[in-house]
Write a protein that holds these residues in place. Structure first.
Motif: not given
Length: 301
Positions: A175-180, A211-216
Motif C-alpha cells: 500500500p502506498a498511502n500514508e497520512p497526507g 512522498q516520492a522518497a517514501r515510495l522509493l
C-alpha cells in the motif's frame, strides 16, 4: 567512485551463451550465479526501482540467486511516448547495492529481454522460455500480467510453474498511502493505491519529492550530464538523464564521486536546473555527471 549516483555499473562480460527454443527463437542464457544457486527472476518493468520492487528482489533472494528481469523496447514496439526513466541508467547499480543487505547479502543482477521477442508468446511459451534460459524460480506481484495480450495472470503463472517445474512466488502489492499522501496529481497521472512507478512519476510531476522518497525507500536522485553546463551551476534540462521534479525550489544534496554529501538548494525552472554554489564546490564529482538527491521543499519555497 564511492557512493556517487553517477556510477555507471558497467562491467566487462564474456560472450553470451545463446540458446534456441523449440519455436526457433534465439535468447541469451542467463549466466549462472557465482555460488551456483538456483536462478530466480523477479518480473517487472523496474523503472522506479521502488519499495515494491525491492520486496520482489528480497523474496527472490530467499529462493536463490536474485535477478530483476525486464523487457526492453516496450515503448517503441507499442508506440508509447518515450519518457525519461525515473532512475538514471548509470544509477541503477547503486540502488541495487542499497538493496543487498535486505537480500541476504546477495548481489541482485539485471537481465533484459527485448520485448519484441516475447510479445506474441502465449503464457505457457513465455514460462517455458524462461526455463530454457536457465530460470529455476519466478517472483511476481499479484497484479502481474504476461503473455500475448496480457492473457497470463498470477494464478496462471503459478499453475504453469507447477506444470513446467519452475518455482513461483506471488507477492502482495505494497500500500502506498500514508497520512497526507492523498494529494492532487496532474491530469494523466493515476493516484494508484499501491506503491508503483506510475505513482512515483506522479509525485515528481507534482513536486512532491518527500512522498516520492517514501515510495522509493530513498531520496529521488537526479543525474545530470556536466558537459555543456555553465560554471555557475546552471544545467539545461536536456542535461538530465532521468526524470526531474516539477518547477520549484528544493532542499537537495549533491553526492560526490568521493562519497561526499554537500547540502544545496536546487531550483527547477522551465528550461534549467540550477544548483546553488555548485560552481564554487562541485562536491567531488568526476567530469562526466553530477548527482543530486531531492530532499524536500527549500526553506524559502
Amino acid at each position: 567512485m564511492g557512493a556517487s549516483c553517477s556510477t555507471s555499473g558497467a562491467t566487462s562480460a564474456a560472450a553470451p551463451d545463446v540458446i534456441t527454443t523449440a519455436a526457433g527463437q534465439k535468447f541469451e542464457r542467463i549466466p549462472p550465479a557465482e555460488d551456483g544457486g538456483k536462478i530466480v527472476v523477479a518480473l517487472g518493468k523496474f523503472d522506479a526501482m521502488h519499495r515494491g520492487h525491492a520486496e520482489l528482489a528480497r523474496r527472490a533472494s530467499k529462493m536463490g540467486a536474485p535477478i530483476l528481469m525486464s523487457f526492453g523496447g516496450m515503448a517503441e514496439v507499442l508506440g508509447w511516448e518515450e519518457k525519461l526513466p525515473v532512475v538514471a541508467p548509470g544509477d541503477r547499480a547503486r540502488v541495487l547495492e542499497m538493496w543487498k543487505a535486505a537480500c541476504e547479502g546477495k548481489t541482485v543482477r539485471e537481465h533484459v529481454i527485448p520485448f519484441a521477442d516475447i510479445r506474441r508468446m502465449s503464457p505457457e511459451e513465455f514460462v517455458s522460455t524462461l526455463k530454457d534460459i536457465g530460470v529455476g524460480g519466478v517472483v511476481a506481484g499479484a497484479n502481474y500480467r504476461f503473455g500475448f495480450k496480457a492473457a497470463g495472470t498470477a494464478d496462471i503463472l503459478k499453475d504453469l510453474g507447477e506444470k513446467l517445474g519452475v518455482d513461483v512466488s506471488i507477492v502482495d502489492l505494497l500500500p502506498a498511502n500514508e497520512p497526507g499522501d492523498e494529494g492532487v496529481y496532474p491530469a494523466g497521472y493515476e493516484n494508484t493505491p499501491q506503491v508503483s512507478s506510475t505513482r512515483v512519476r506522479a509525485c515528481l510531476a507534482a513536486g512532491d519529492v518527500e512522498q516520492a522518497a517514501r515510495l522509493l525507500g530513498r531520496n529521488h536522485a537526479l543525474v545530470l550530464r556536466i558537459a555543456g553546463a555553465g560554471n555557475d551551476g546552471r544545467f539545461p534540462t536536456s542535461a538530465a538523464t532521468n526524470q526531474y521534479p516539477a518547477i520549484g525550489r528544493y532542499a537537495a544534496i549533491v553526492v560526490g564521486a568521493d562519497g561526499g554529501r554537500t547540502p544545496t538548494t536546487a531550483e527547477v525552472t522551465d528550461g534549467e536546473i540550477v544548483l546553488e554554489g555548485w560552481g564554487e564546490t562541485n562536491g567531488g564529482n568526476d567530469d562526466a555527471n553530477v548527482c543530486v538527491e531531492f530532499v524536500g521543499p527549500a526553506a524559502d519555497a
